[in-house]
Structure formats: structure tokens, C-alpha cells
Motif scaffolding. Sequence first.
Motif, PDB file in Angstrom:
ATOM      1  N   ALA A   1     -54.594   6.238  50.271  1.00  0.00           N
ATOM      2  CA  ALA A   1     -55.122   7.157  49.361  1.00  0.00           C
ATOM      3  C   ALA A   1     -56.481   6.755  49.187  1.00  0.00           C
TER       4      ALA A   1
ATOM      5  N   ASP B   1     -55.403  18.465  49.990  1.00  0.00           N
ATOM      6  CA  ASP B   1     -54.899  18.173  48.733  1.00  0.00           C
ATOM      7  C   ASP B   1     -53.423  18.662  48.461  1.00  0.00           C
TER       8      ASP B   1
ATOM      9  N   PHE C   1     -50.747  16.746  50.613  1.00  0.00           N
ATOM     10  CA  PHE C   1     -50.229  15.726  50.112  1.00  0.00           C
ATOM     11  C   PHE C   1     -49.496  15.765  48.808  1.00  0.00           C
ATOM     12  N   TYR C   2     -49.744  16.710  47.884  1.00  0.00           N
ATOM     13  CA  TYR C   2     -49.007  16.765  46.791  1.00  0.00           C
ATOM     14  C   TYR C   2     -47.460  17.165  46.944  1.00  0.00           C
TER      15      TYR C   2
ATOM     16  N   ARG D   1     -46.367  12.784  47.886  1.00  0.00           N
ATOM     17  CA  ARG D   1     -46.814  12.494  46.596  1.00  0.00           C
ATOM     18  C   ARG D   1     -47.071  11.136  46.156  1.00  0.00           C
TER      19      ARG D   1
ATOM     20  N   TYR E   1     -50.838  10.704  47.210  1.00  0.00           N
ATOM     21  CA  TYR E   1     -51.404  11.707  46.068  1.00  0.00           C
ATOM     22  C   TYR E   1     -51.630  11.009  44.969  1.00  0.00           C
ATOM     23  N   ASP E   2     -50.693  10.681  44.238  1.00  0.00           N
ATOM     24  CA  ASP E   2     -50.747  10.073  43.025  1.00  0.00           C
ATOM     25  C   ASP E   2     -51.623   8.668  42.764  1.00  0.00           C
TER      26      ASP E   2
ATOM     27  N   ARG F   1     -59.080  18.110  40.716  1.00  0.00           N
ATOM     28  CA  ARG F   1     -57.831  18.550  40.687  1.00  0.00           C
ATOM     29  C   ARG F   1     -57.613  18.940  39.354  1.00  0.00           C
TER      30      ARG F   1
END
Length: 334
Positions: A263, A290, A293-294, A298, A301-302, A313
Motif C-alpha cells: 500500500a 486505483d 487494486f479496488y 482490495r 487498496y483499503d 478517491r
Amino acid sequence: MDEKILTVTVPSYNVQAYLEDCLESFVNSEVMDDIEVLIVNDGSSDDTATIAERYVSKYENTFRLINKENGGHGSTINTGAREARGKYFKVVDGDDWVDTRSFIRLVKLLKEIDADIVASNYTWINHTTRLPEKRQEYPFEKIEYNKLYQFEEIVGKTIIDMHATTVKTELFRKANEQIDEHTFYVDVEFIAFPIPYVKTVYFMEDPVYQYRLGLPGQSMSIEKMQKNLKNHLRVLMRLNQYCKKVEKTAPKANLEYIRELTATILTSQMKIYISFPLKNGMRKEAMKLDAYFYHKNREVYDRVKNPAVLFLRKTRYAAFPLAVLAFKGRRDSY
């Protein structure tokens, strides 16, 4: 050569102006019998090999020169790890050096404990003034020094980068991963690959590594990062791949650490996109990455925590021009 407690690999490419400072910092009778220093000459065209040979000739039980074709920073680490005879493994670039007194304390510590990683502080040194930079880092503010931690205790508190890392050689080899060659920014691969097998970490306060900041063409300048955008992206996707590879076998805390590391590299990639002028079309590239990765990772991403990325975002990247403007006037390296 007898078994050593520590192998130091010195990646060296056209570093004739700096290599003597680097090698001389290891010359001390208190530790030279306990260490090996592998000078990996990555196809240099200057006098790098000649300087290295002087040290090999004078201190044959400590220094060893390995000449190879040019393959980039990752290839020198791969070579060093393959050739290493020490219980522990550390990388010190040929244009950097160690603080000798701190290094002596590190070697003595390695002989006394059995931690999987020993993390030591480091100092950023201005190349011109030879003084510590204002950006000198203290990477371990949330932990206690001179303490052995179980690995899960430090996850979420810190990331141990390459300059701070001394790792058991067997753990790096156990990962059975080759660091990407002919690629910049692979130090994070060196950090990540042993992590699934790490159980304990010891933190020492001494600033062992001395990082030379401000060299012409340094890879962490904005200009270089823009030029090597695809290299950085390649490393990010390698970490993404590694997350997926070890997600069923790595302990939960260790996997969390790798995801957090990934990340941070995703965040750095976004910073590179933001550093370009608006006309370069990087907004589209940032959105595409982005979104990847979403949908595909995830968990990584998170774990992005950077306020600028989170704001982008939230605005669905409508605020990208503002981010580009805000980036102007920032310091000239990451």
C-alpha cells in the motif's frame, strides 16, 4: 573462508568516487574476522574493480570481489544472497557507508541474539556538506529499542526498510524469489520476500547505515522517478503478485505487513502521477491503477492511508488538478 556471522553485499556500479569510503568503514579489527564483505561489481566501466581489488588483497579474509555483467541493483543483491556465507545478510550500496562504531555494535549483537531481523536506525547524509539532513529519519518511533519482539507485535507500527534491515540469510533464500533485474526501486522486494518466514525482530537504536543524499541523478529525485515510472510500477505489481502468492501460507500478521508495504508503494506510485504536469494525462493512469487494486487486491487498496489519495478517491479524481498544484513546491525527492 570460515563461516561468518554477517555477509554485507556491496552493490557497485561506477562508484569509484565513493567506494573507498564505503569499504574503509568496515575496516576494524574488532569485527573483520566475523564478517565478509562481498563487493559485487555490476559491469562498471571505471576503476570500481581496481579499488575493490586493493581491499581484497589487503584483507583477504574479509573482502571478496565478484565481477559480473551489468544487471542492475536487484541482480547484485541476488548474486550476494547466492554467494553469502554469513548467518545474517545486509546490503550497503557502494556509494553509501556504515558508521563504524555502530556497525561494531551491530556485529556484536548478532553474535549474542538469534532474531530473524535486526533493525537498526540510519542517517541521511547531505552529499555536499557531509552533515545529517533535516530529513533524517527515525523510523522506529512506535517501538522500544533493545527489545526482542514477536513479529506480530510490530505490524502496523513500522515498516523496516532496506537501509535498516539485517536479515537471516536462510530466510531470504527460503522465499526462493529473485529480485527483479535491470529495475530501480527493488529494495522493497528485498524487504518483502523474507517476511512470511520472520518470527522475531530486534530493534537497535544505533544509526548503522549512512545514506548519501543528493548525488547527481539519484533514483529518488522527482525527475528520476518520473523517468522510471514504469520501473516503479513493475515493482508495485511484483509486490501485488507476491501478496497473492503467499496469502494462503503466510501467517496473518506477516501477510498484513506485506499488504501494508504494498500500500505504501501504491501511494508512491500515485505521488509520481501527481508530480507530472496536468497535460501529461496521468489522471487517467492513476484512476486505472486505483481501480485495478479496488477490484483485484482490495486488501491493499483499503490499507492506503495517504490523505491526498483518499481525497482523490472521495472526489472520484475530480480533484486531481488540485493535487497536481499542491504538489508543486514540495521537496524534490520522496
